[in-house]
Design a protein around this motif. Structure first.
Motif, PDB file in Angstrom:
ATOM      1  N   LEU A 137       0.911   2.536   2.272  1.00 61.20           N
ATOM      2  CA  LEU A 137       2.314   2.239   2.001  1.00 61.20           C
ATOM      3  C   LEU A 137       3.164   3.511   2.063  1.00 61.20           C
ATOM      4  N   ARG A 138       2.631   4.586   1.511  1.00 66.85           N
ATOM      5  CA  ARG A 138       3.375   5.847   1.581  1.00 66.85           C
ATOM      6  C   ARG A 138       3.584   6.282   3.039  1.00 66.85           C
ATOM      7  N   LEU A 156       3.654   4.291   5.679  1.00 64.06           N
ATOM      8  CA  LEU A 156       4.622   3.394   6.327  1.00 64.06           C
ATOM      9  C   LEU A 156       6.038   3.711   5.865  1.00 64.06           C
ATOM     10  N   CYS A 157       6.201   4.002   4.586  1.00 72.32           N
ATOM     11  CA  CYS A 157       7.542   4.334   4.083  1.00 72.32           C
ATOM     12  C   CYS A 157       8.056   5.630   4.702  1.00 72.32           C
ATOM     13  N   SER A 158       7.157   6.586   4.853  1.00 70.11           N
ATOM     14  CA  SER A 158       7.580   7.845   5.464  1.00 70.11           C
ATOM     15  C   SER A 158       7.963   7.664   6.930  1.00 70.11           C
ATOM     16  N   THR A 189       9.117   4.943   8.251  1.00 73.97           N
ATOM     17  CA  THR A 189      10.384   4.204   8.281  1.00 73.97           C
ATOM     18  C   THR A 189      11.560   5.131   8.027  1.00 73.97           C
ATOM     19  N   SER A 190      11.396   6.066   7.115  1.00 70.43           N
ATOM     20  CA  SER A 190      12.487   6.985   6.819  1.00 70.43           C
ATOM     21  C   SER A 190      12.747   7.947   7.963  1.00 70.43           C
TER      22      SER A 190
END
Length: 888
Positions: A876-877, A879-881, A883-884
């Motif tokens: 998740l980390r 994927l979030c990175s 995305t940002s």
């Protein structure tokens, strides 16, 4: 509190025969109670049934359902072993020397005096008088001492003190119009103590008879091999009109060379009693001084075991009389010897040592070696978790018992005199004991050894003991110098000697809230408070009008209770130093009348006081006991008697009856105190020795060694759900747990898979789950578990009987590993722990394998979830990175 009798610990085996049922359950008499030991699971229970006096004879039905007990007063109880209830009672006219169930369980042979009586086994019949006397054989000239049934339940072999053995037949036979008399086996020179039938394995018939005499000789008898006149399968005599003449006995015609149908001959049952027997062999067990004290025979293995006076036993292979083993297991005589059903285990009992042994003769190893306290238990102490119980007695031994299993797993015998006080430290791995030998010893439960001994410069006799909760300071009161010695736990040095009392210090207790304050009680009519660490001596003194016998603190430390010689219990406020209230228990504690008392129980002043006190865990009630057959429970706030526990109904003890029969009183004293035993009989010598024992014990009364009923110590478990009482009968354990109470659902006969499905269809999930647990079908148990709604789990979990917890926990452990409904199963586990936490704690040793399996399953599931969650968190980390970065 609804306390009920749970078990009896520390009581020794005092005599009588032992029996084994279901191959692994050893049943033995313990005073007027019956102890059942499961040799496979290492558990001992005592049936909640009392006979009127000490039990001398036991007999179990072949299927292990019924048990027959006979006591010294010739009173018999017919017990359902599975339900632990008495079904029927009967009294015999004279002493019973032997009792046996027939192999088919339909009859009971009883040797009472010179008679052999055959009774029909009552079973579950509900009748006004269920015992039916079928036959009585009165051919013996002296007391019958041994009995044995034939495999077909037709013949009874009886040995007697008239030096003979006889074969009795259940059926009536006549020979030429004259009734056949039982065959007599003659030739012995001493009492016949054992008689046994031997069966030919090929023919399936009785081929030999073994008779064992007390002088150490055994005779082997066989059927005569010559062509004697053999009885034919006759029919009852009839007159000319076809009516049966006389009493309907079968008339057996004597025909030489009879070659009829053997099946018909066996059916008639007259072939054995009319055949001639001849002496085939005469064997001796050893020296002439080796008297036989016990013997047993295993028909399947054709083996004979014989016990001798000095703890020696011998095992023989018959009929060749080959000695397989000859060993010594003790220094005293063996009073009972018995095979189990398979014949691989031998059980021996030694009454003088109070010991029972189970020995596996093939591997030459012990299966069981249990021994209770031979003399009175003086003190008891619970471990902080209530799982262990320590006992100290006049036999100089300290024993530690597992409360749930009833087994003693360690015995400390380093003391050289009677144990007077015990105390567990808060870490539960250290036990302190005080003794009259002048030492206080500390015992380690890791290595089971005495790691520290506390002594004084000059020998003292210690009668009381206590320690601080941290275990840093140990205090002991003396009997002779009236001092209190204070030791440092770690160094073993005497820190201080508290002087001031003018009598023996029989009570010591540290304040639960203030470790500096020590309370002591003495026969100088005072209770004193001491500041131990400040060395200020006596801080405060509470005077009384009579000798103070014991003192205890309430668990919250705000109240102090002490008992006095006048029969009162005084409650003090230790902070303000004022008397709060007093309970007058003189009438409540009044017990029975001793045989030597010249006054009635109501007018006698002896024994009407409490010698031991114990607060409940919450301090709401207090238990009190003394020289009486009662234990009293009082409400502290209202000072009222809540309940009286009678510790025994055993008439073999002194002080049980309130009124004595005046016809037993003579000019020479009570009849029970007059020794009328024959001095030349071994049993009489034993009784005289036991009688002399009473004069040698300190404080004993001249009643021929007859024990006086009393309670010496009371302790309530830290959990508050059970208490133990050190009495004359042993250590009685009372509990409010219902794990030993019979489950009413066992009365349901429709315990089938169809019954489970029917209960589920009717939405009776609790009933369905209990039925599935009784069936022990894994698939049905899981089906019922998943049929319960989440909101109903607490209600269903609280309804599960404690006996099924182990099986249920095993199922949960299995489901956690393979079932996807993780939250559902964890909720079940949580509610089971909430509803049955006390029972799980009390039976942790028994439930340990199941609990370990559950713990492993939960730990493994937790690790798997932790790894998955860590992996998901990283993903998740990432994927979030990403995305940002793509969407700045």
């Amino acid at each position: 509190m609804n306390f009920r009798f749970q078990n009896l610990l520390g009581a020794p085996y005092r005599g009588g025969n032992a029996v084994i049922v279901n191959n692994t359950e050893l049943i033995s008499p313990v005073g007027n109670r019956v102890s059942v030991t499961n040799l496979r699971d290492s558990e001992t229970i005592t049936l909640p049934i009392q006979s009127s006096s000490n039990i001398t004879r036991l007999a179990a039905s072949p299927d292990g359902v019924f048990l027959l007990t006979v006591d010294e007063k010739h009173r018999c109880l017919f017990i359902n072993l599975r339900r632990r209830v008495v079904l029927h009672r009967i009294s015999f006219k004279s002493a019973v020397a032997a009792v046996k169930f027939s192999p088919d369980g339909g009859y009971i042979a009883v040797a009472t005096g010179k008679l052999v009586q055959i009774w029909r086994s009552p079973g579950f019949k509900k009748e006004f008088f269920p015992f039916e006397l079928v036959k009585t054989f009165a051919d013996c000239d002296d007391k019958v001492t041994a009995l044995e049934w034939s495999p077909d339940s037709v013949y009874v072999l009886a040995g007697s003190k008239d030096l003979t053995a006889r074969i009795f037949c259940m059926k009536k036979f006549k020979l030429g119009g004259v009734k056949i008399k039982p065959f007599m086996f003659l030739g012995h020179r001493d009492t016949v103590v054992g008689v046994f039938f031997s069966v030919d394995k090929n023919a399936g018939k009785v081929s030999r008879v073994y008779t064992v005499a007390r002088d150490g000789y055994m005779f082997v008898w066989g059927l005569s091999g010559d062509d004697e006149e053999v009885p034919s399968p006759g029919t009852p005599e009839r007159d000319g009109e076809g009516n049966v003449e006389g009493d309907g006995s079968v008339v057996v015609k004597k025909r030489k060379g009879f070659e009829g149908n053997e099946g018909e001959l066996d059916k008639e049952g007259g072939y054995l009693i009319n055949r001639k027997w001849e002496l085939l062999k005469k064997e001796s067990f050893g020296q002439a001084s080796m008297k036989v004290t016990a013997c047993d025979y295993h028909r399947g293995l054709d083996m004979l075991v014989v016990g001798f006076p000095k703890g020696v036993f011998a095992l023989y292979q018959m009929p060749d009389f080959v000695c397989i083993h000859r060993l010594s297991i003790s220094r005293e005589k063996i009073t009972t010897a018995v095979f189990n059903e398979l014949g691989n285990w031998l059980t021996f009992g030694c009454a003088k040592l109070g010991q029972l042994l189970v020995w596996e003769w093939r591997s030459e190893s012990y299966i069981l070696k249990q021994q209770g306290h031979y003399f009175d238990v003086n003190c008891v102490a619970y471990s902080p978790d209530s799982q262990l119980l320590a006992t100290g007695a006049d036999d100089n031994k300290v024993k530690v018992w597992n409360v749930s299993s009833g087994f003693c797993f360690v015995t400390f015998s380093e003391h050289e005199n009677a144990i007077t006080a015990l105390h567990f430290l808060a870490n539960k791995n250290t036990l302190l004991s005080a003794s009259l030998d002048g030492t206080v010893r500390a015992w380690d439960f890791f290595r089971y050894r005495n790691f520290k001994t506390y002594t004084t410069a000059e020998p003292r006799q210690f009668v009381s003991l206590t320690a601080t909760q941290s275990g840093e300071v140990i205090c002991a009161g003396t009997l002779d110098t009236f001092e209190i010695f204070v030791w440092d736990m770690r160094t073993g040095n005497v820190k201080d000697i508290l002087s001031g009392h003018e009598g023996p210090v029989h009570g010591l207790a540290f304040s639960p809230t203030d470790a500096n304050v020590l309370a002591s009680s003495s026969w100088d009519r005072t209770v004193r408070l001491w500041d131990v660490f400040e060395s200020k001596g006596g801080v405060e003194t509470f005077p009384h009008t009579h000798d103070v016998l014991t003192v205890v603190y309430r668990p919250d430390g705000k109240q102090l209770a002490c008992s006095t010689l006048e029969g009162h219990i005084h409650f003090w406020d230790p902070i303000d130093g004022v008397l709060m209230y007093t309970i007058e228990g003189r009438r409540d504690i009044s017990g029975g009348r001793l045989m030597t008392d010249r006054r009635t129980a109501a007018n006698s002043s002896s024994g009407k006081f409490f010698t031991t006190l114990c607060y409940s865990a919450d301090g709401s009630y207090i238990l009190a006991g003394g020289s009486s057959k009662y234990i009293c429970m009082y409400d502290v706030a209202d000072q009222v008697l809540l309940r009286k526990f009678p510790i025994t109904h055993n008439l073999s003890l002194d002080g049980v009856l309130d009124f004595l029969n005046s016809k037993n009183m003579t000019d020479a004293g009570p009849l029970d105190l007059i020794d009328n035993d024959d001095s030349d009989v071994e049993e009489g010598i034993d009784k005289q020795t036991r009688g002399k024992l009473g004069y040698d014990l300190p404080g004993s009364m001249p009643n021929r060694g007859r024990p006086v009923v009393r309670t010496k110590c009371l302790k309530i478990a830290p959990t508050g759900r059970s208490f133990s009482a050190a009495t004359t009968e042993g250590v009685l354990v009372y509990s409010i747990d219902d794990s030993f109470i019979f489950d009413p659902t066992d009365l349901d006969m429709d315990v089938t898979p169809e019954g489970v499905d029917a209960a589920l269809n009717e939405e009776q999930v609790t009933k369905a789950l209990i039925l599935s647990l009784r069936l022990n079908e894994d698939s049905l148990i899981k089906k019922c578990i998943f049929a319960v709604n989440s909101i109903d789990i607490p209600m269903v979990a609280s309804s599960i009987p404690n006996r099924y917890l182990e099986r249920l926990i095993e199922v949960f452990a299995h489901l956690l590993e393979k079932c996807p409904h993780l939250e559902f199963i964890l909720q079940w586990c949580q509610e089971i722990c909430k509803a049955h936490g006390n029972s799980i704690q009390q039976n942790s040793q028994k439930l340990k394998p199941a609990l370990i399996s559950l713990q492993k399953a939960i730990t493994r599931t937790h690790q798997d979830l932790a790894n998955t969650c860590d992996s998901n968190e990283c993903t998740l980390r990432y994927l979030c990175s990403k995305t940002s970065i793509e969407n700045p």
